[in-house]
Design an enzyme around this catalytic site. Structure first.
Site, mmCIF file in Angstrom:
data_model
loop_
_atom_site.group_PDB
_atom_site.id
_atom_site.type_symbol
_atom_site.label_atom_id
_atom_site.label_comp_id
_atom_site.label_asym_id
_atom_site.label_seq_id
_atom_site.Cartn_x
_atom_site.Cartn_y
_atom_site.Cartn_z
ATOM 1 N N ASP A 267 0.627 -0.945 0.514
ATOM 2 C CA ASP A 267 -0.340 0.196 0.071
ATOM 3 C C ASP A 267 0.753 1.201 -0.360
ATOM 4 O O ASP A 267 2.568 1.279 0.760
ATOM 5 C CB ASP A 267 -0.732 -0.706 1.213
ATOM 6 C CG ASP A 267 -1.958 0.702 1.251
ATOM 7 O OD1 ASP A 267 -2.488 1.111 -0.457
ATOM 8 O OD2 ASP A 267 -2.988 0.873 1.675
ATOM 9 N N HIS B 297 2.038 2.898 -9.179
ATOM 10 C CA HIS B 297 1.795 1.531 -8.841
ATOM 11 C C HIS B 297 3.313 1.343 -9.907
ATOM 12 O O HIS B 297 3.952 -0.006 -9.687
ATOM 13 C CB HIS B 297 0.863 1.038 -9.692
ATOM 14 C CG HIS B 297 -0.349 1.507 -8.790
ATOM 15 N ND1 HIS B 297 -0.538 1.412 -7.883
ATOM 16 C CD2 HIS B 297 -1.902 2.105 -9.640
ATOM 17 C CE1 HIS B 297 -2.116 2.051 -7.545
ATOM 18 N NE2 HIS B 297 -2.334 2.491 -8.201
ATOM 19 N N LEU C 37 10.190 -21.124 -3.727
ATOM 20 C CA LEU C 37 8.756 -20.367 -2.965
ATOM 21 C C LEU C 37 7.921 -19.936 -4.172
ATOM 22 O O LEU C 37 7.908 -20.203 -5.148
ATOM 23 C CB LEU C 37 9.659 -18.974 -3.276
ATOM 24 C CG LEU C 37 8.841 -17.673 -2.905
ATOM 25 C CD1 LEU C 37 8.628 -17.830 -1.368
ATOM 26 C CD2 LEU C 37 9.184 -16.403 -3.615
HETATM 27 C C1 IPE Z 1 -5.539 -2.880 0.388
HETATM 28 O O1 IPE Z 1 -5.375 -1.427 -0.058
HETATM 29 C C2 IPE Z 1 -5.095 -3.440 -1.906
HETATM 30 C C3 IPE Z 1 -4.817 -3.699 -2.108
HETATM 31 C C4 IPE Z 1 -2.909 -3.459 -1.356
HETATM 32 C C5 IPE Z 1 -4.113 -4.129 -2.958
HETATM 33 P P1 IPE Z 1 -6.061 -0.249 -0.681
HETATM 34 O O2 IPE Z 1 -5.023 1.135 -0.569
HETATM 35 O O3 IPE Z 1 -7.140 -0.824 -1.183
HETATM 36 O O4 IPE Z 1 -6.585 -0.393 0.460
HETATM 37 P P2 IPE Z 1 -7.873 0.940 1.874
HETATM 38 O O5 IPE Z 1 -9.452 1.625 0.767
HETATM 39 O O6 IPE Z 1 -6.857 1.536 1.834
HETATM 40 O O7 IPE Z 1 -8.516 0.218 2.894
HETATM 41 C C1 IPE Z 2 -1.390 0.166 -2.926
HETATM 42 O O1 IPE Z 2 -1.549 1.551 -3.222
HETATM 43 C C2 IPE Z 2 -1.257 -0.535 -4.825
HETATM 44 C C3 IPE Z 2 -3.682 -0.979 -4.696
HETATM 45 C C4 IPE Z 2 -4.122 -1.021 -3.911
HETATM 46 C C5 IPE Z 2 -4.110 -0.967 -6.337
HETATM 47 P P1 IPE Z 2 -3.145 2.292 -2.891
HETATM 48 O O2 IPE Z 2 -2.799 2.967 -4.617
HETATM 49 O O3 IPE Z 2 -3.674 2.209 -2.730
HETATM 50 O O4 IPE Z 2 -2.092 3.726 -2.657
HETATM 51 P P2 IPE Z 2 -2.620 4.863 -1.945
HETATM 52 O O5 IPE Z 2 -2.683 4.269 -0.339
HETATM 53 O O6 IPE Z 2 -3.737 6.060 -2.452
HETATM 54 O O7 IPE Z 2 -1.589 6.249 -1.652
HETATM 55 MG MG MG Z 3 -4.069 2.224 -0.493
#
Ligand code: IPE
Ligand code: IPE
Ligand code: MG
Length: 239
Positions: free
Chosen positions: A20, A37, A132
């Site tokens: 995240d 990403h 793995l």
């Molecule tokens: C969790 O992250 C999902 C992934 C890392 C794929 P999100 O960014 O979607 O989660 P929330 O919305 O902060 O809970």
């Molecule tokens: C995690 O990063 C990737 C996915 C959930 C696919 P985010 O896109 O949620 O990044 P933030 O949380 O908005 O910074």
């Molecule tokens: Mg996020």
């Protein structure tokens, strides 16, 4: 040395990562969220190599949740193509390292057919590897997985009194996957966000402020050190 302080006899068997913070990483640099990403690919590869260094045998990474469809269409489209790109770009190299790649999640109509075909090709290319197991949780939700397990269990015609934790676990996406010992979440968010709900009943949770694109194997090692300092009691008393 980086591996200093890690007890090689108590390496977690299965580590989960909630990757995240990509959007915030990009925003800090004045970039589009999708750039965040893209920068996460290097972090993922470094984490995989770190897991190989430590001898971790199962690594599950949260790549796309069942809730992530709520994001703007452009970002969703980018994430679909990006995940396809990663597997196509990296599968030969990972396979040569002995990595078996699998995908946990729903294959519903929203996942483009082309990606489903690439997931199958990636899985079959790497299926004999055992060093793995790298599982991508993709269009994955913990509640959806439990719903799917219940459906599958009911279709099997099981009698209600035969339903047990064991029988439910046997109908999850990968019955052979051990429960995670350690789950690491980046970006300073202290929640699970529907990741592996059933499986992480007794996982140790480690949270770090590092944003996913900045994550490197040293951060994984740090998390493992923290894990090794914990006392896992499973409801019992200290040994
Ligand atoms: C969790 O992250 C999902 C992934 C890392 C794929 P999100 O960014 O979607 O989660 P929330 O919305 O902060 O809970
Ligand atoms: C995690 O990063 C990737 C996915 C959930 C696919 P985010 O896109 O949620 O990044 P933030 O949380 O908005 O910074
Ligand atoms: Mg996020």
């Amino acid at each position: 040395m980086e591996l200093d302080g890690i007890d090689s006899r108590r390496i977690p068997r299965h580590v989960g990562c909630v990757m995240d913070g990509n959007g915030r990483w990009a925003a800090k640099r004045g970039l589009a969220r999708t750039e965040g990403h893209a920068a996460g690919e290097e972090a993922l590869m470094d984490a995989v190599y770190g897991a190989l260094d430590l001898g971790i045998s199962w690594l599950t990474v949260y790549a796309f949740s069942t809730e992530n469809w709520k994001r703007p269409q452009d970002e969703v489209r980018f994430l679909m193509g990006f995940n396809e790109g990663i597997m196509v770009r990296r599968r030969e190299e990972l396979s040569a390292e002995g990595v078996r790649i699998r995908f946990a999640g729903r294959r519903d109509w929203r996942v483009p057919r082309r990606i489903v075909r690439q997931m199958d090709a990636t899985t079959s290319l790497t299926q004999a590897n055992r060093r793995l197991t790298l599982t991508f949780a993709f269009n994955y939700g913990g509640r959806a997985e439990i719903v799917d397990a219940v459906r599958s269990l009911m279709k099997s015609g099981i009698r209600p009194e035969k339903v047990s934790e064991r029988s439910i676990a046997q109908h999850l996406y990968f019955p052979d996957m051990p429960d995670p010992d350690l789950v690491v979440r980046t970006s300073g968010e202290y929640r699970i966000s529907n990741f592996l709900l059933w499986e992480l009943a007794y996982a140790e949770l480690v949270f770090t402020e590092v944003l996913w694109p900045d994550f490197r194997r040293q951060h994984l090692f740090e998390a493992v050190r923290e894990y090794q300092a914990r006392d896992r009691r499973y409801g019992g008393v200290e040994s």
